[in-house]
Design an enzyme around this catalytic site. Sequence first.
Site, short mmCIF file in Angstrom:
data_model
loop_
_atom_site.label_atom_id
_atom_site.label_comp_id
_atom_site.label_asym_id
_atom_site.label_seq_id
_atom_site.Cartn_x
_atom_site.Cartn_y
_atom_site.Cartn_z
N HIS A 131 -34.99 16.11 49.59
CA HIS A 131 -33.95 15.54 50.46
C HIS A 131 -33.23 14.45 49.66
O HIS A 131 -33.56 13.26 49.80
CB HIS A 131 -34.57 15.00 51.74
CG HIS A 131 -35.17 16.07 52.62
ND1 HIS A 131 -35.83 15.79 53.79
CD2 HIS A 131 -35.17 17.43 52.50
CE1 HIS A 131 -36.24 16.94 54.35
NE2 HIS A 131 -35.85 17.93 53.59
N GLU A 177 -22.87 15.14 30.91
CA GLU A 177 -23.99 16.04 30.60
C GLU A 177 -24.12 17.20 31.59
O GLU A 177 -24.81 18.18 31.31
CB GLU A 177 -25.31 15.26 30.60
CG GLU A 177 -25.43 14.24 29.49
CD GLU A 177 -25.80 14.87 28.15
OE1 GLU A 177 -26.79 15.62 28.12
OE2 GLU A 177 -25.09 14.63 27.16
N HIS A 236 -37.84 21.71 46.52
CA HIS A 236 -36.88 21.31 47.56
C HIS A 236 -37.04 19.82 47.81
O HIS A 236 -38.16 19.35 48.05
CB HIS A 236 -37.16 22.11 48.84
CG HIS A 236 -36.47 21.61 50.06
ND1 HIS A 236 -35.10 21.42 50.13
CD2 HIS A 236 -36.94 21.24 51.28
CE1 HIS A 236 -34.77 20.98 51.33
NE2 HIS A 236 -35.86 20.84 52.05
N GLU A 279 -41.24 26.07 54.65
CA GLU A 279 -40.19 26.73 53.86
C GLU A 279 -40.76 27.78 52.91
O GLU A 279 -40.09 28.20 51.96
CB GLU A 279 -39.38 25.69 53.05
CG GLU A 279 -38.77 24.57 53.85
CD GLU A 279 -37.71 25.00 54.87
OE1 GLU A 279 -37.43 26.21 54.97
OE2 GLU A 279 -37.20 24.11 55.57
N HIS A 311 -28.83 18.70 54.55
CA HIS A 311 -30.29 18.82 54.48
C HIS A 311 -30.86 18.45 53.11
O HIS A 311 -31.72 17.59 53.02
CB HIS A 311 -30.70 20.25 54.88
CG HIS A 311 -32.18 20.46 54.99
ND1 HIS A 311 -32.76 21.27 55.92
CD2 HIS A 311 -33.22 19.95 54.26
CE1 HIS A 311 -34.07 21.25 55.78
NE2 HIS A 311 -34.37 20.46 54.77
P1 13P Z 1 -42.64 21.05 55.43
O1 13P Z 1 -43.39 19.77 55.75
O2 13P Z 1 -43.03 22.19 56.35
O3 13P Z 1 -42.74 21.41 53.97
O4 13P Z 1 -41.09 20.80 55.76
C1 13P Z 1 -40.39 19.77 55.12
C2 13P Z 1 -38.97 20.11 54.87
O5 13P Z 1 -38.33 19.50 54.06
C3 13P Z 1 -38.36 21.22 55.64
O6 13P Z 1 -37.13 21.61 55.08
ZN ZN Z 2 -36.19 19.97 53.93
#
Ligand code: 13P
Ligand code: ZN
Length: 274
Positions: free
Chosen positions: A143, A171, A141, A117, A212
């Site tokens: 999940h 909050e 980023h 990413e 995602h």
């Molecule tokens: P990477 O291992 O390449 O960072 O990918 C993980 C991910 O969350 C892709 O969106």
């Molecule tokens: Zn991801």
Amino acid sequence: MSIFKNPAMAGFIRLCDDGWRQGWHERNGGNLTYRLTAEEEGACHPYWRATPGDWRPLGVTAPNLADACFIATGSGKYFRNVSAAPQDNLCVVQLNGAGDAWRVVWGLEAGGRPTSELPTHILNHSVRKQATDGACRVIYHAHTPSLIALTYVLPLTDRAFTRALWQSATECPVVFPGGVGVVPWMVPGGAEIALATAGLMQRYDAAVWAHHGLFCSGPDFDTTFGLMHTIEKAADIHVRALSCGQGIRQTIPDDGLRAIAQAFGVALNQDFLD
Ligand code: 13P
Ligand code: ZN
């Protein structure tokens, strides 16, 4: 001395551990980048590889980040393993003078490349640097499960997500008064999703990726992790309320949101108020 004593490197590793413990980083899920200051770059420079990696095309262009250096997680590397072996799971990447290619100058000692990413991270750094007069340094980023769950039941609009999150914890309007953007489902890891995300990050400091996860930005690790944590907790509360099966019977009214903003001295994004 060791490169790991540098506060930027130490803060980066700590965030990876914190995110792992929250349950946001299954396998290699998620990625993190930090834009080094000139001073941090100087302190880390003695530890760089004698021969940097080859230049590789980024796929996007960020002229306002020419020559900048970033700590980054490696592609396919697990957040769970970062603190045990940061030199194998992290790297420092440098951009070229045109801001359209990168090379590894430190780390990934057992091989590998920076996160897939990287185009989204670098374009987000570019637009957030401009939007914050240079203050933004962290792009994160994760999940985040409850927020991802909501992308299956809420309309995929900035307005629907911002309102649901603001109303889910008192909050929230104080922590992200600008709201959040929503990127529809797209294939991850390329220039197309990078451009869509960066378009939203011009206006917001967080962007949801449907089905995602979430991207957050901020000036430091505490603020950025705190934003991720606050948004995911609000999403979790919303999911729990919906799970009671009665629908949302009452919530914070719009005048209540306005009153919170006034009491805490923040400017709410008016686009999301009735
Ligand atoms: P990477 O291992 O390449 O960072 O990918 C993980 C991910 O969350 C892709 O969106
Ligand atoms: Zn991801």
